[in-house]
Design an enzyme around this catalytic site. Structure first.
Site, PDB file in Angstrom:
ATOM      1  N   ASN A 196       1.044  -1.295   0.498  1.00 29.70           N
ATOM      2  CA  ASN A 196       0.023   0.030   0.145  1.00 29.70           C
ATOM      3  C   ASN A 196       1.161   1.218   0.120  1.00 29.70           C
ATOM      4  OD1 ASN A 196      -1.902  -1.147   0.421  1.00 29.70           O
ATOM      5  ND2 ASN A 196      -2.497  -1.832   2.113  1.00 29.70           N
ATOM      6  N   LYS A 197       2.126   1.299   0.350  1.00 27.32           N
ATOM      7  CA  LYS A 197       3.056   2.428   0.247  1.00 27.32           C
ATOM      8  C   LYS A 197       4.358   1.774  -0.413  1.00 27.32           C
ATOM      9  CE  LYS A 197       0.120   4.511   3.379  1.00 27.32           C
ATOM     10  NZ  LYS A 197      -1.271   5.204   2.684  1.00 27.32           N
ATOM     11  N   SER A 198       3.996   2.133  -1.329  1.00 30.10           N
ATOM     12  CA  SER A 198       5.347   1.981  -1.878  1.00 30.10           C
ATOM     13  C   SER A 198       6.383   3.108  -1.978  1.00 30.10           C
ATOM     14  CB  SER A 198       5.135   1.305  -3.662  1.00 30.10           C
ATOM     15  OG  SER A 198       4.564   2.250  -3.914  1.00 30.10           O
TER      16      SER A 198
END
Length: 661
Positions: free
Chosen positions: A37-39
């Site tokens: 989700n948080k790349s």
């Protein structure tokens, strides 16, 4: 499936129903979901410049790579250190995570308002953007020239127009606006670092409440807020910073600090924040991403099937390849490979006119790619989808090309270190594809770990891939090291891969007696104890070649000189450790009965065989085709006798001899 495999399968099925709760591996699920989700990360630093005295207090220089100080023992101001810290963070990001973004905002400035919302007391020094050589250079130049006079000229052009609390409110508002403009995507993790020396910002009750409410609004928009104390290592006021006066209502604190209400614990936790950010780490970071998905089955049994994903434990980090650019437009150039007939010069079609061959019995056996795939691999394109692990549930319509089949179990002590021929793979259940997979894999791990077993498996990564013989070893979760539970696939050698090492006279019993063996072994143990190191892990050793390459690349981009001393090579011998272990080494040498073990044995000179260079013999060898059996040295002797050149490869020498004789 033999009896032992069937019994272990029944045991693990019973264990799954009675002992497991299904939450043993939840940590890895949460970590993978968060990474997916948080790349990317977006970080904005909010620096409080209200207290000019603290800003220009001298302290030790910021740390760079490996904890070394950037300017030796030279002191710098707190303001310069903060700016250099942000520059060092960008230098780490540009290699490890170049898609991340950073920005710097000063608040409680006066007369130099520069922000997209035209709010008072806020100056955007660097907008939120990805790190680049020009942005890093600008930050380093700013830290070098920003003394008191330059600070007043740029950021302090008059007395403060607003209170400190309202300045914080405006800064949070500007940061939130920048995030919405430049980092609004859901895959970007947003974070704000507030750097201040003021534990109780001045302002009216309404202004302080406005700052608190704005901080809550920012946190509600999935943005983390962290606090770092300015001048903690140089200012007495900073060492008395009380986070409970104001900041406990603005940002979330660790549970132990909220329960104890002890501000010193907060200072201990935050003391190393800026040092960690200032440390340059030239290391590429890789995302958690599965290599393949397959089904875990048992040989001869279709009752137990689990969907699993394969992850890579180790991936060799290499120097990135250079790319070709157009000299004028600096655009990327594409390369094209063409196959040309050596005799006619005509272009060849690679698929139809180019073939490879393998030598077999003295003949060239032509082969194409399809022939090789048919001989060495198994095609699994027609394999049907495995059934679900839960009875009555329909399997998903999803194609899975790989397979992981357990063929039996062995005791763990049967696996030796030399059996491992490559890096391992991490196997983790994929609950979303087949319900019940996590329970089955958990049961297998717990049962194998409790009984000290390993599983022999046959692994096919994907369709047309070569089958791998290996073992599955259980890995139990560890919260202390944040290690997730699962299975580790270790490739094993086939019988064709094993080399015989029965060397003559290699048995110790043939060389020394039992008493001498014991004395030499004890002396060798003493040497090992003398060289033993503490607080060291093989996973913390950086590749010195990669670090030197990135340091050189950075120096070219920033137009600086390469400082080789800044790249620490942890593989170099420790002279101090060698001196401490010298008595142990001397004792070992004495037990071996030798004086010096460092000098290599002398090489015996190879006797030169005389070679007859009679031209009649040479002509006879050319006629019967045996001249190629002569060595290069013998061919050169023939050419020297005829006063001819001896340069070139062996085939060139043969052609030259054939011409002159």
């Amino acid at each position: 499936m033999d009896a032992s495999t069937a019994a272990d399968t029944a045991d693990l099925a019973f264990n799954a129903e009675t002992a497991l709760k299904g939450d043993t591996f939840d940590y890895f699920d949460d970590a993978e979901e968060e990474v997916q989700n948080k790349s990317r990360d977006a970080v904005i630093f909010l620096l409080d410049v209200a207290n000019e005295e603290v800003l220009f207090t001298e302290e030790a220089s910021t740390q760079t790579e490996g904890g070394n100080q950037s300017n030796g023992s030279k002191a710098a101001t707190c303001l310069s250190n903060i700016i250099n810290t942000i520059a060092n963070l960008m230098r780490s990001k540009i290699i490890g995570r170049p898609e991340d973004m950073t920005g710097l905002i000063l608040y409680n400035s006066s007369g130099a308002d520069a922000n997209p919302m035209d709010l008072a007391g806020v100056t955007v020094v660097q907008d939120l953007a990805q790190p680049s050589a020009s942005r890093i250079r600008d930050m380093m130049d700013l830290a070098a020239v920003l003394d008191k006079s330059e600070f007043h000229r740029r950021f302090r052009k008059g007395p403060p127009m607003i209170s400190s609390a309202f300045g914080l409110h405006n800064a949070l508002w500007v940061a939130s606006n920048i995030f919405q403009t430049r980092a609004s995507k859901n895959n970007i993790g947003r974070r704000i670092y507030v750097i201040t020396n003021d534990d109780n910002p001045a302002g009216s009750t309404q202004e302080r409440k406005a700052a608190e409410m704005k901080a809550l609004d920012v946190a509600a928009n999935d943005t983390d807020i962290d606090l770092a104390v300015l001048g903690l290592n140089s200012s007495e006021k900073a060492q008395q910073f009380d986070v409970m006066k104001f900041w406990s209502d603005v940002l979330p604190l660790p549970q132990e600090i909220e329960e104890s209400h002890d501000p010193q614990k907060f200072l201990e936790n935050t003391r190393g924040i800026m040092d960690d950010l200032a440390t340059i780490i030239r290391r590429k970071e890789y995302k958690v991403r599965s290599l393949n998905r397959c089904n875990l089955t048992f040989a001869g049994s279709s009752e137990y099937v689990a969907a699993v994903q394969v992850y890579c434990h180790v991936k060799e980090a290499t120097v990135p390849h250079p790319v070709y650019l157009h000299p004028d437009s600096l655009k990327l150039l594409k390369s094209e490979t063409r196959w040309v007939n050596e005799e006619t010069g005509a272009l060849l079609d690679y698929d139809t006119e180019v073939r490879s061959y393998v030598d077999f019995g003295g003949a060239h056996i032509p082969m194409n790619r399809d022939d090789i795939m048919e001989m060495k691999c198994e095609s699994r394109r027609g394999q049907q989808q495995q059934p679900s692990a839960v009875e009555g549930e329909e399997p998903e319509e999803e194609h899975v090309s790989g397979s992981l089949e357990i063929i039996g179990f062995k005791n763990r002590n049967k696996l030796k270190f030399q059996h491992r021929i490559g890096h391992g793979y991490f196997i983790y259940p994929h609950e979303a594809r087949i319900t019940g997979s996590k329970r089955l894999v958990e049961a297998l791990c717990c049962r194998m770990n409790g009984r000290g077993k390993i599983a022999l498996v046959r692994f096919v990564a994907r369709a047309n891939a070569q089958a791998v013989f290996g073992v599955l070893s259980p890995q139990m979760p560890d919260e202390a090291t944040q290690t997730s539970g699962g299975l580790v696939l270790i490739p094993l050698p086939f019988a064709d891969d094993i080399r015989s090492l029965n060397l003559p006279g290699s048995l110790v019993d043939e060389v020394v007696s039992q008493e001498e063996q014991h004395r030499q072994v004890e002396a060798a143990k003493s040497v090992i104890k003398g060289f033993r190191v503490s607080h060291w892990s093989p996973y913390s050793i950086d590749n010195p070649s990669l670090k030197l390459f990135y340091a050189g690349l950075e120096a070219l981009a920033l137009n600086e000189d390469l400082k080789i001393d800044s790249v620490e090579d942890l593989l170099l011998p420790n002279e101090h450790k060698g001196e401490l272990a010298k008595p142990h080494v001397d004792g070992w040498k004495e037990s071996l009965g030798i004086d010096d073990i460092s000098s290599p044995p002398a090489k015996r000179a190879r006797a030169s065989e005389p070679f007859n260079v009679d031209l009649n013999i040479v002509r006879a060898k050319i006629r019967d085709g045996t001249i190629a059996r002569l060595t290069v040295a013998q061919l050169k002797d023939i050419l020297r006798a005829q006063r001819q050149s001896t340069n070139g490869k062996k085939q060139d020498l043969i052609e030259r001899i054939s011409t002159i004789v």
